[in-house]
Design a protein around this motif. Structure first.
Motif, short mmCIF file in Angstrom:
data_model
loop_
_atom_site.label_atom_id
_atom_site.label_comp_id
_atom_site.label_asym_id
_atom_site.label_seq_id
_atom_site.Cartn_x
_atom_site.Cartn_y
_atom_site.Cartn_z
N VAL A 123 -60.07 -17.20 14.64
CA VAL A 123 -59.04 -17.50 15.49
C VAL A 123 -59.78 -17.80 17.11
O VAL A 123 -60.60 -17.53 17.44
CB VAL A 123 -58.17 -16.19 15.96
N LEU A 124 -59.02 -18.73 17.55
CA LEU A 124 -59.22 -19.39 19.10
C LEU A 124 -58.15 -18.66 19.51
O LEU A 124 -57.07 -19.25 19.56
CB LEU A 124 -59.41 -20.68 19.05
N VAL A 125 -58.11 -17.95 20.69
CA VAL A 125 -57.11 -17.37 21.49
C VAL A 125 -57.20 -17.06 22.75
O VAL A 125 -58.35 -17.12 23.26
CB VAL A 125 -56.83 -16.02 20.64
N THR A 126 -56.11 -17.10 23.23
CA THR A 126 -56.06 -16.63 24.88
C THR A 126 -54.92 -15.41 25.01
O THR A 126 -54.00 -15.48 24.28
CB THR A 126 -55.70 -17.77 26.06
N ASP B 69 -61.45 -8.71 26.05
CA ASP B 69 -62.11 -8.07 24.85
C ASP B 69 -63.16 -8.91 24.14
O ASP B 69 -63.71 -8.92 23.35
CB ASP B 69 -60.97 -7.73 23.66
N SER B 70 -63.63 -9.82 25.15
CA SER B 70 -64.72 -10.93 24.63
C SER B 70 -65.72 -11.03 25.62
O SER B 70 -65.31 -11.07 26.77
CB SER B 70 -64.12 -12.33 24.36
N HIS C 212 -61.09 -17.69 23.81
CA HIS C 212 -62.33 -17.35 23.33
C HIS C 212 -62.16 -17.37 21.68
O HIS C 212 -61.08 -17.75 21.07
CB HIS C 212 -62.79 -16.11 23.77
N ALA C 213 -63.15 -16.97 20.99
CA ALA C 213 -63.14 -16.88 19.75
C ALA C 213 -63.38 -15.30 19.21
O ALA C 213 -63.89 -14.71 19.76
CB ALA C 213 -64.24 -17.71 18.85
N HIS C 214 -62.64 -15.19 17.92
CA HIS C 214 -62.80 -13.89 17.12
C HIS C 214 -62.68 -14.14 15.63
O HIS C 214 -62.23 -15.19 15.31
CB HIS C 214 -61.74 -13.05 17.50
N VAL C 215 -63.42 -13.19 15.12
CA VAL C 215 -63.20 -12.98 13.81
C VAL C 215 -62.33 -11.68 13.46
O VAL C 215 -62.85 -10.60 13.76
CB VAL C 215 -64.33 -13.20 12.68
N LEU C 216 -61.23 -11.77 12.95
CA LEU C 216 -60.23 -10.65 12.97
C LEU C 216 -59.80 -10.63 11.55
O LEU C 216 -59.88 -11.11 10.48
CB LEU C 216 -58.87 -10.92 13.76
N ASP C 217 -59.45 -9.17 11.23
CA ASP C 217 -58.76 -8.75 10.02
C ASP C 217 -57.18 -8.54 10.21
O ASP C 217 -56.93 -8.12 11.40
CB ASP C 217 -59.17 -7.48 9.32
N LEU C 218 -56.19 -9.11 9.45
CA LEU C 218 -54.77 -8.86 9.50
C LEU C 218 -54.26 -7.89 8.71
O LEU C 218 -54.90 -7.33 7.71
CB LEU C 218 -54.17 -10.17 9.26
N ASN D 80 -60.50 -2.49 11.93
CA ASN D 80 -61.48 -3.01 11.09
C ASN D 80 -61.95 -4.10 11.81
O ASN D 80 -63.03 -4.57 11.65
CB ASN D 80 -60.93 -3.25 9.69
N SER D 81 -61.18 -4.97 12.59
CA SER D 81 -61.63 -5.82 13.22
C SER D 81 -62.84 -5.75 14.10
O SER D 81 -63.89 -6.19 14.31
CB SER D 81 -60.54 -6.71 14.07
N GLY D 82 -62.79 -4.67 14.89
CA GLY D 82 -63.65 -4.06 15.80
C GLY D 82 -65.12 -3.78 15.13
O GLY D 82 -66.09 -3.73 15.77
N LYS D 83 -65.00 -3.56 14.06
CA LYS D 83 -66.36 -3.35 13.08
C LYS D 83 -67.02 -4.32 12.55
O LYS D 83 -68.09 -4.28 12.23
CB LYS D 83 -65.75 -2.32 11.88
N ASN D 84 -66.28 -5.51 12.63
CA ASN D 84 -66.76 -6.82 12.16
C ASN D 84 -67.74 -7.21 12.97
O ASN D 84 -67.68 -7.47 14.24
CB ASN D 84 -65.63 -7.92 12.01
N LYS D 85 -69.01 -7.45 12.68
CA LYS D 85 -70.02 -8.27 13.83
C LYS D 85 -69.80 -9.59 14.45
O LYS D 85 -70.30 -9.87 15.17
CB LYS D 85 -71.39 -8.28 12.71
N ALA D 86 -68.70 -10.24 13.61
CA ALA D 86 -68.48 -11.48 14.26
C ALA D 86 -67.13 -11.25 15.23
O ALA D 86 -66.69 -12.27 15.58
CB ALA D 86 -68.04 -12.51 13.22
N PHE D 87 -66.71 -10.14 15.48
CA PHE D 87 -65.61 -9.97 16.51
C PHE D 87 -65.68 -10.67 18.06
O PHE D 87 -64.84 -11.36 18.21
CB PHE D 87 -65.09 -8.67 16.30
N ASP D 88 -66.67 -10.43 18.30
CA ASP D 88 -67.23 -11.02 19.58
C ASP D 88 -67.97 -12.10 19.33
O ASP D 88 -69.11 -12.14 19.84
CB ASP D 88 -67.70 -9.94 20.45
#
Length: 190
Positions: free
Chosen positions: A82-85, A91-92, A102-108, A126-134
């Motif tokens: 996601v590219l989001v504001t 949180d980035s 900013h960009a994130h990799v998230l789970d829905l 689960n999104s917060g556990k992803n190494k690509a979250f930030d």
């Protein structure tokens, strides 16, 4: 439980295809997608994804247009780019000053009781556990175009992109003013 969530998300993705045309008429032009381009380059663990999204109107970069963004939905709703504001939530480490993008990799996941009427809810745990979250992916906005380059496909769980979406976010904040839920409503899909 996991199978139920995946089936629910798959059904929601199918439903989005039929309902986004109606929803698109209700949203500003920057939340309506005109065209998209997704390109994967490289091989094996070196594969990267380039994403380009063109909208009907210029994408606001003043940080005053609310919480919204664009996403590359992957199989099963996990590891989506996601590219989001969503100012004032911070949180980035790589948030652009002013716009908040900013960009994130998230789970829905399927929306819970806190998100009535939403299409999805961000799985915050689960999104917060992803190494690509930030993630510090190279991205840019120019007029009515937003793009990201050289996103490692491994960060997306090596999953293919099922569709591209524009969305709004509704954060539900706790007493500490941090999000307890992030409700996602898709405004358009290609």
């Amino acid at each position: 439980m996991k199978t139920f969530q995946i089936n629910t998300l798959a059904a929601a993705l199918g439903l989005l295809i039929t309902t986004t045309a109606v929803q698109a008429a209700e949203h500003p032009g920057y939340l309506i997608i005109k065209e998209t381009e997704v390109e994967v380059e490289g091989k094996g663990s070196n594969k990267t994804l380039d994403l380009e999204i063109k909208t009907q109107a210029p994408i606001p970069m003043d940080g005053k247009s609310g919480a919204f963004g664009y996403g590359a939905l992957t199989d099963g709703g996990n590891n989506i780019l996601v590219l989001v504001t969503h100012l004032p939530i911070d949180d980035s480490s790589y948030e652009q000053v002013g716009s908040g993008f900013h960009a994130h990799v998230l789970d829905l996941k399927a929306p819970g009781q806190a998100c009535p009427g939403a299409n999805f809810e961000v799985d915050l745990e689960n999104s917060g556990k992803n190494k690509a979250f930030d993630a510090d992916y190279k991205w840019k906005v120019k007029g009515n175009e937003i793009s990201a380059e050289k996103v490692p496909v491994a960060d997306l769980g090596d999953a293919g992109v099922e569709s591209i979406v524009a969305f709004t976010l509704k954060p539900i904040l706790g007493a500490d003013q941090k999000p307890t839920n992030l409700c996602v409503t898709v405004t358009d899909q290609k």
